[in-house]
Design an enzyme around this catalytic site. Sequence first.
Site, PDB file in Angstrom:
ATOM      1  N   SER A 148       3.219  36.331 -14.237  1.00 25.74           N
ATOM      2  CA  SER A 148       3.039  37.200 -13.079  1.00 25.74           C
ATOM      3  C   SER A 148       3.320  38.653 -13.445  1.00 25.74           C
ATOM      4  CB  SER A 148       3.896  36.704 -11.917  1.00 25.74           C
ATOM      5  OG  SER A 148       3.612  37.399 -10.741  1.00 25.74           O
ATOM      6  N   ASP A 306      -1.162  42.956 -10.059  1.00 23.01           N
ATOM      7  CA  ASP A 306      -0.377  42.519 -11.210  1.00 23.01           C
ATOM      8  C   ASP A 306      -1.258  41.707 -12.165  1.00 23.01           C
ATOM      9  OD1 ASP A 306      -0.639  40.203  -9.702  1.00 23.01           O
ATOM     10  OD2 ASP A 306       1.430  39.559  -9.991  1.00 23.01           O
ATOM     11  N   ASP A 308      -1.788  38.578 -13.033  1.00 17.29           N
ATOM     12  CA  ASP A 308      -2.529  37.389 -12.607  1.00 17.29           C
ATOM     13  C   ASP A 308      -3.127  37.551 -11.217  1.00 17.29           C
ATOM     14  OD1 ASP A 308       0.012  37.164 -11.379  1.00 17.29           O
ATOM     15  OD2 ASP A 308      -0.211  35.002 -11.177  1.00 17.29           O
ATOM     16  N   ASP A 310      -2.184  38.066  -8.118  1.00 13.26           N
ATOM     17  CA  ASP A 310      -1.752  37.465  -6.860  1.00 13.26           C
ATOM     18  C   ASP A 310      -0.919  38.436  -6.021  1.00 13.26           C
ATOM     19  OD1 ASP A 310       0.570  37.383  -8.375  1.00 13.26           O
ATOM     20  OD2 ASP A 310       0.912  35.234  -8.126  1.00 13.26           O
TER      21      ASP A 310
END
Length: 578
Positions: A148, A306, A308, A310
Site C-alpha cells: 500500500s 498511493d 496500489d 486504493d
Amino acid sequence: MDEALRDLSRRRYATWLAAPLSPEERSELDGLSEADVFDRFYRHLAFGTGGMRGELGLGTNRMNVYVVRRATAGLAAALREQVAGRRPRVVIAYDSRRGSRRFAEATAEVLAAFDVEALLFPEVTPTPELSFAVRALRADAGVVITASHNPPEYNGYKVYGPDGVQITPEVAERITAHMAAYDDVFRVPVRPLSEARAAGLVRDVGPEIEADYLARVAGLGFRAPDDPAKGALSIVYTPLHGAGARPVLEALRRAGFARVHVVAAQKEPDGDFPTVAVPNPEEPEAFRLALAEARRLGADLVLATDPDVDRVGAAVRTGDGAYVLLNGNAIGALLLDYLIAGRRARGTLPAGGAVIKTIVTGDLGKAIAEANGLRVYEVLTGFKFIGALIGALEREGVPFVFGYEESYGYLAGDFVRDKDAVQAAVLLAEAAAHHKAEGRTLVDALAALHQTYGAHAERLRSLTLKGAEGAARIGRMMAALRSAPPKALAGLPVVEIEDYRAGAVLDAAGRPLRKLALPQADVIKVRLEGGAWAAVRPSGTEPKIKVYVGAVAREREEAEARAEALAGALVERLEAVP
C-alpha cells in the site's frame, strides 16, 4: 530476550545458510550480527486478515520470495480443503513495489504445484481491480502483492475471498495452520512458471476485465461526459510512481475530464519512489511536485493515489489562488454529500440505505447521512470490515450507498468490495466540477457542511516503535490505558470507555455498562463531553501505535483547537509509558 527464541533464530539462520541460495542472497546473509539474526529469524512474518506486510530482505521475518511461497502453500492447501470436486482458482495482481512482479510469479508457481489455477495480471494493477476481478472471474480467492502506502523498503501479500473482500480472521487462521507445515520454507513445492503455463495452470487476465471495471466506474457519475462543467475543470494528477496512471487517467478521460495533467516525474511505476519520502497521499510532502505543477497551471484540483490505488488524497485551489489539502474525513464527507444530492436528483436515493464507516473515522459523514434518512453502520478499523458488511446487508436487502474510512479510502460502487481510488478520483473530480459550476470550490462546500452539521475537526498521531522491543512497548502502552483509563483529556471529562478487546462499554469509573456488538480488537475508544472522542490502536501493518481524535464545536477554530489539545494530551500519556 528469551533464549529459546534466540536459539530458534540461530537454527533457522543455519538452515537458510545451508540452502541453495544465489550468490547475491548468500552475500546478504553472510556475517550477520547476532542482533540482525534474531530480528530476521525469531519469528515468521505475521499473517493475519490483511495477509503479510514487512521489510524486504532475507529471513523468515522479512518479505522475500521464500516467505511468499510459504504463505501461498498455506493458501493453496486451505483452498484444496475448502473446494471439493474441482480445481480452485486464484487471481493474482501486483503493484509497482520492489519485487512485486517476482512475488506474484512465485505465488502462481506454488499454486500450480498444488494444482490450483492461477490467473495473473500481466502488468501493475490496482488493488480494487483485483477485488473486482475475483468476483467477475468467479475465483475462489485473490492475492495482491502490495504494501500500500508504506515506505519503499516494504512489500506485502494480501489475500481476498471469493466475495472480493479481504479474508476473515477464520480464513486467515486456516491458512496459518497450513503454513505451519513449512517451517522450513525451502520445502515448499514449486512448479516453474513456464511449465505451469504450458500445463494451463497459469494464465494471464485478459484486458476485458479492466475494460469492464472502468465501464462500471464510469456509470457511477451523475453528469454526462460532454457536460461543460467537466470541460471547465483543470486537474493535476500524480500516481506517485504506483499503478494508478493507466486506470485513473483512462477513467477520468471516459468521464469527460479533458484537462488532466499528470506529473511526468511520477507517472511511471517505480518501486524506489525516487521523488517522495513515502508514497502516501495522507502525507503533505507527497503533494510537493503535484502542487508545483498545479500552481504553474492554475489547476482547480490536485489528486494523488498511493501505489496500489486504493487511497486518494486531494488539494483544492481556493479563490485567492492558494491550495488547501483535504484530509480523509473531509473528502469522505464531500463525496457522501455529493452522492446523496446526485442520487436524490435521480430518484435513486434509498430510504434507510447504508453508509458504513470505521470507529476511528470522523462524525461529519454520520451527521450528513442521518439527516438525509440513511442509516450509519460502524465497523472496526480496516476496509475488510466495510466490504464484509456490504455483503451481509445485501443479503438482508439493505442497499449500500457509501463506505469510507479516515485513512483516505472510499467506495461508492459495490462491484468492488475494497476501497477504490479510481472510483473516488472520478467522483471527487465530478463533485469539484459541480461546485465550480455553481461558483464554489470544494473548500467552500466543506465550510457549508460545517455550518449545517457542526464544525468537525480530527487529528491522527502515530508513534513508531520498531522491532521486538517496540512491539513490547506498544503492548505496555495499551495495557496502561486499560489498567488506568483517563478520567478526562484536555479538560474534557470522559463519559464512556469502549474497550474492544474486552467487548464492553465502561463508564468513566471503569464499571461495565453494556456489551459491544463488534468483534474483539485491540482498540480503546473514549467518548468525552460535547461529542468529542479519542481512540488508540496498534497498527496492523506498521510498527506503530496510532492515536485518533475527533471534536465538534459551533466554530471551526474551536473544534480545531480542541482536537489538537486532545491529540497532544493522549500522545503525552502514551509516551510516559516506559
